[in-house]
Scaffold this motif. Structure first.
Motif, PDB file in Angstrom:
ATOM      1  N   UNK A  45       0.822  -1.218   0.000  1.00 43.34           N
ATOM      2  CA  UNK A  45       0.000   0.000   0.000  1.00 43.34           C
ATOM      3  C   UNK A  45       0.855   1.266   0.000  1.00 43.34           C
ATOM      4  N   UNK A  46       2.043   1.187   0.614  1.00 42.22           N
ATOM      5  CA  UNK A  46       2.942   2.348   0.563  1.00 42.22           C
ATOM      6  C   UNK A  46       3.349   2.585  -0.886  1.00 42.22           C
ATOM      7  N   UNK A  47       3.656   1.490  -1.579  1.00 38.08           N
ATOM      8  CA  UNK A  47       4.026   1.620  -3.002  1.00 38.08           C
ATOM      9  C   UNK A  47       2.869   2.209  -3.806  1.00 38.08           C
ATOM     10  N   UNK A  48       1.681   1.697  -3.511  1.00 40.95           N
ATOM     11  CA  UNK A  48       0.501   2.177  -4.230  1.00 40.95           C
ATOM     12  C   UNK A  48       0.312   3.680  -4.001  1.00 40.95           C
ATOM     13  N   UNK A  49       0.454   4.098  -2.739  1.00 39.75           N
ATOM     14  CA  UNK A  49       0.248   5.510  -2.406  1.00 39.75           C
ATOM     15  C   UNK A  49       1.225   6.394  -3.167  1.00 39.75           C
ATOM     16  N   UNK A  50       2.491   5.957  -3.202  1.00 37.75           N
ATOM     17  CA  UNK A  50       3.515   6.790  -3.823  1.00 37.75           C
ATOM     18  C   UNK A  50       3.278   6.973  -5.319  1.00 37.75           C
ATOM     19  N   UNK A  51       2.472   6.103  -5.909  1.00 35.70           N
ATOM     20  CA  UNK A  51       2.140   6.255  -7.325  1.00 35.70           C
ATOM     21  C   UNK A  51       0.918   7.149  -7.514  1.00 35.70           C
ATOM     22  N   UNK A 162      12.624   3.828   3.864  1.00 35.60           N
ATOM     23  CA  UNK A 162      12.713   5.113   4.570  1.00 35.60           C
ATOM     24  C   UNK A 162      14.047   5.712   4.162  1.00 35.60           C
ATOM     25  N   UNK A 163      14.152   7.019   4.314  1.00 35.11           N
ATOM     26  CA  UNK A 163      15.389   7.693   3.923  1.00 35.11           C
ATOM     27  C   UNK A 163      15.156   8.524   2.671  1.00 35.11           C
ATOM     28  N   UNK A 164      16.195   8.615   1.868  1.00 36.05           N
ATOM     29  CA  UNK A 164      16.069   9.426   0.641  1.00 36.05           C
ATOM     30  C   UNK A 164      15.394   8.614  -0.468  1.00 36.05           C
ATOM     31  N   UNK A 165      14.481   9.228  -1.190  1.00 34.31           N
ATOM     32  CA  UNK A 165      13.854   8.578  -2.338  1.00 34.31           C
ATOM     33  C   UNK A 165      13.290   7.204  -2.011  1.00 34.31           C
ATOM     34  N   UNK A 169      11.160   6.277  -5.287  1.00 37.05           N
ATOM     35  CA  UNK A 169      10.412   7.454  -5.745  1.00 37.05           C
ATOM     36  C   UNK A 169      11.290   8.675  -5.486  1.00 37.05           C
ATOM     37  N   UNK A 170      10.735   9.864  -5.656  1.00 36.39           N
ATOM     38  CA  UNK A 170      11.509  11.060  -5.335  1.00 36.39           C
ATOM     39  C   UNK A 170      11.128  11.591  -3.961  1.00 36.39           C
ATOM     40  N   UNK A 171      10.403  10.791  -3.192  1.00 32.95           N
ATOM     41  CA  UNK A 171       9.918  11.248  -1.886  1.00 32.95           C
ATOM     42  C   UNK A 171      10.875  10.820  -0.770  1.00 32.95           C
ATOM     43  N   UNK A 172      11.303  11.807   0.054  1.00 29.37           N
ATOM     44  CA  UNK A 172      12.198  11.517   1.185  1.00 29.37           C
ATOM     45  C   UNK A 172      11.391  11.448   2.475  1.00 29.37           C
ATOM     46  N   UNK A 173      11.733  10.498   3.308  1.00 31.19           N
ATOM     47  CA  UNK A 173      11.053  10.437   4.611  1.00 31.19           C
ATOM     48  C   UNK A 173      11.936   9.774   5.660  1.00 31.19           C
ATOM     49  N   UNK A 174      12.091  10.464   6.797  1.00 36.39           N
ATOM     50  CA  UNK A 174      12.743   9.870   7.966  1.00 36.39           C
ATOM     51  C   UNK A 174      11.699   9.736   9.065  1.00 36.39           C
ATOM     52  N   UNK A 175      11.722   8.601   9.749  1.00 32.28           N
ATOM     53  CA  UNK A 175      10.856   8.437  10.925  1.00 32.28           C
ATOM     54  C   UNK A 175      11.764   8.234  12.135  1.00 32.28           C
ATOM     55  N   UNK A 176      11.513   8.992  13.195  1.00 30.13           N
ATOM     56  CA  UNK A 176      12.310   8.868  14.418  1.00 30.13           C
ATOM     57  C   UNK A 176      11.411   8.525  15.599  1.00 30.13           C
TER      58      UNK A 176
END
Ligand SMILES: Cc1cc2nc3c(=O)[nH]c(=O)nc-3n(C[C@H](O)[C@H](O)[C@H](O)COP(=O)(O)O)c2cc1C
Ligand code: SF4
Ligand code: FES
Lengths: 466, 164
Positions: A45-51, A162-165, A169-176
């Protein structure tokens, strides 16, 4: 797939349950690793969302009708749209894993047993709201949970989830992961934000400090409960409209009810919202009361929710009709519980039978709020302690009969006069116990009655009166 | 203050979690130093303040606010018994009493500002905690990082024996 799931002995879901968020809780062969999660379709679903377009994701969540599972029941998708459209500041997502409302125990299991479900929900939600940094604020009393989450994050990072791209995709995300330090007020979203900024967790006043506009570091911030964020994944899987068919209109989806207190089988039950009544929950899902006991009272949505008395009658609308129902007929949904003068809150249901002294119960609750008030507003700081002292006296048999009226007036002078909703959380229990059990409380102020409590010895010792 | 290399590296890594404001790292640093020393010393407060470019009071005010931080040494094993409603209904006050009896801890000096009682031999210390979010399996308690559910008051010694 669903048929093949087996649950551990003694942990098999009740037939009235609809396991979605808790699908993998107590599942045989399940562990919190990424490999296990992916072997079961995880992160699709994460993959689906990013599209998709981020706004489209938010639209699905809006269409689902999902209401926040942290306490207030506010529509999640609507909250996301409160980020100012012209915003140029960074946006943050915060997962509220403070789980500190007495009676509530659901987020604990998600974090300990299915952390990747939460991460996937957070990835989708961060993408929808445009957050590149997300924090999980976890209460300090979940030390193992914090380690499990950190491991899960490390695994996801290693895979490029998580992390860069992320996911190429071109979306960056860090979770802490950010650990609290034992204060209930950090569950309140603005207190949480102050805490995350490294300050004392003094809640901010709303308006203007609605987190979606002025949150963490005065940037737009979306705060959602663990369970709410997990639902987002399933909304994407089913489609918002299909998800909205679960549960009842305006009270869609499933939710986890946590039952504790005087029932044979306390525990957690994921049900479609509003499809199970309080009576069914107690007698069917929880195996009923103990032998020879009768129902006395129920707190239906965490200790801040107003108590319901077993013989109360309520006039509510069902469809187009006005009907009178008893407490066991109440469908466990947001709107009905509110119409009955209480709230669905955090899903924590505390059941009390006729062996319980209501003075003892409200005194225990008062101790909680007196201990947890952040101290910022005078009515709350002083009032919560006064309320505790008065019920200490009632329990000790040293109160005077008008103490009950004094107690009521203290509660009335907190409600609506404070910076955050803790004021209501502290006064509603007192107001409702007096409203519904006044005779018992007044009778208990008579020293002759002081000996009749269920467990006065321990209680008195606990409050330093013995 | 002498800190092990590994801990210093961990501290520097944690600070990177908060690119917008180092101050946000105060709580995580307090946790790390409490883990290292068992409680928060004045030295630790000053060290964190210097590290994060804050005034010591900015750090100390958190130590005095949050129940999770201590300013004196606990026992080798620190027990937190849930006091809140569902656990109290299940016997947590009785559990507290029997744990104290078995561990030889006297709670008579406990106050709001000084909630922890330490046994004479320093092995166990104990305090009440508020709802630990496991109300369906009460009475519950934490012993250091270990969580224990449905601990009947009569099983207090069995529990303590796990920490011999
Ligand atoms: C005193 C107080 C304590 C709260 N504690 C919690 C909590 O422990 N966990 C939680 O998710 N929400 C808690 N809330 C609600 C949060 O402020 C916030 O509404 C919620 O996290 C939003 O998430 P949701 O929309 O997904 O429910 C609390 C609110 C108040 C007033
Ligand atoms: S209502 Fe109570 S908890 Fe909330 S800000 Fe005021 S003093 Fe603090
Ligand atoms: S009341 Fe003890 S865990 Fe909630």
């Amino acid at each position: 797939m669903a048929e093949s799931i087996q649950y551990k002995r003694g942990k098999v879901p009740h037939k009235r349950e609809h396991r979605m968020i808790f699908r993998n809780i107590d599942r045989v062969g399940w562990d919190p690793s990424l490999a296990t999660y992916e072997s079961d379709g995880g992160y699709a679903m994460a993959r689906k969302a990013l599209a998709m377009d981020p706004a489209q994701v938010t639209e699905e969540v809006k269409a689902s009708g999902l209401r926040g599972r942290g306490g207030a029941g506010f529509p999640t998708g609507v909250k996301w749209t409160f980020i100012p459209p012209a915003n140029t500041k960074p946006v943050y997502l915060i997962c509220n894993c403070d789980e500190s409302e007495p009676g509530t125990f659901k987020d604990r299991y998600i974090v300990h047993q299915d952390p990747h479900q939460l991460l996937e929900g957070m990835i989708i939600s961060s993408y929808a709201v445009g957050a590149h940094i997300a924090y999980i604020y976890i209460r300090e009393e979940f030390p193992e949970g914090a380690v499990i989450l950190e491991q899960a994050i490390a695994e996801a990072k290693e895979k490029g989830y998580l992390g860069k791209g992320i996911f190429d995709s071109s979306f960056d995300l860090e979770i802490y992961v950010h650990r609290g330090a034992g204060a209930y007020i950090c569950g309140e979203e603005t207190g949480l934000i102050e805490s995350l900024e490294g300050k004392r967790p003094y809640p901010r006043i709303k308006p203007p400090y609605f987190p979606a506009a002025l949150g963490l570091y005065m940037c737009p911030t979306i705060v959602n409960n663990v369970e709410s964020l997990c639902h987002v994944k399933h909304i994407l899987e089913m489609g918002g409209e299909q998800y909205a068919k679960l549960g009842t209109p305006r009270n869609t989806g499933t939710r986890i009810l946590c039952v504790s207190g005087d029932v044979r089988k306390p525990g957690y039950f994921e049900v479609e919202v509003g499809t199970v009544t309080l009576g069914e929950l107690i007698h069917d899902l929880c195996g009923g009361l103990h032998d020879g006991r009768t129902l006395k009272a129920v707190i239906p949505g965490g200790s801040s929710a107003k108590v319901l008395r077993a013989d109360e009658r309520f006039n509510i609308r069902q469809g187009d009709e006005q009907v009178e129902i008893g407490i066991e007929d109440i469908p466990m949904d947001f709107d009905t519980l509110m119409a009955c003068g209480s709230m669905a809150g955090s899903g924590g249901v505390i059941v009390m039978d006729d062996s319980r002294s209501m003075s003892w119960v409200i005194n225990n609750i008062n101790h909680f709020y007196a201990h947890e008030s952040c101290g910022q507003c005078t009515p709350c700081r002083e009032g919560s302690l006064w309320m505790q002292k008065i019920t200490d006296r009632i329990v000790a048999g040293t109160a005077s009969p008008d103490d009950v009226d004094t107690l009521k007036s203290v509660a009335d002078n907190i409600e609506g006069k404070t910076i955050c909703a803790f004021g209501e959380a502290a006064s509603w229990p007192v107001q409702s116990f007096i409203d519904k059990f006044r005779d018992e409380l007044v009778a208990d102020t008579d020293p002759k009655n002081a000996g009749k409590f269920v467990a006065p010895e321990g209680m008195l010792a606990a409050v330093g009166l013995k | 203050m002498d800190l092990p290399e590994e801990l210093l590296a961990k501290i520097d890594e944690v600070i990177t979690h908060y690119p917008e404001s180092k101050r946000s790292a105060t709580l995580p640093l307090l946790h790390l130093l409490q883990r290292q020393f068992g409680f928060i010393t004045t030295e630790s407060v000053e060290w964190i303040a210097q590290k994060l470019e804050l005034e010591p009071i900015n750090v100390l005010e958190l130590v005095t606010f949050y129940p999770g931080f201590r300013q004196s040494a606990p026992g080798k094993y620190h027990i937190r018994v849930c006091r809140t409603l569902s656990c109290a209904m299940a016997g947590s006050e009785e559990l507290m009493e029997s744990l104290c009896r078995e561990a030889g801890i006297d709670r008579s000096g406990v106050t709001h500002h000084d909630p922890i009682a330490v046994g004479k031999d320093g092995k166990f210390s104990i305090e009440f905690a508020e709802c630990l979010a496991s109300c369906g399996t009460g009475p519950v308690c934490l012993v250091n990082d270990d969580f224990h559910e449905a601990v009947a008051p009569q099983d207090a010694s069995k529990l303590l024996n796990k920490y011999k």
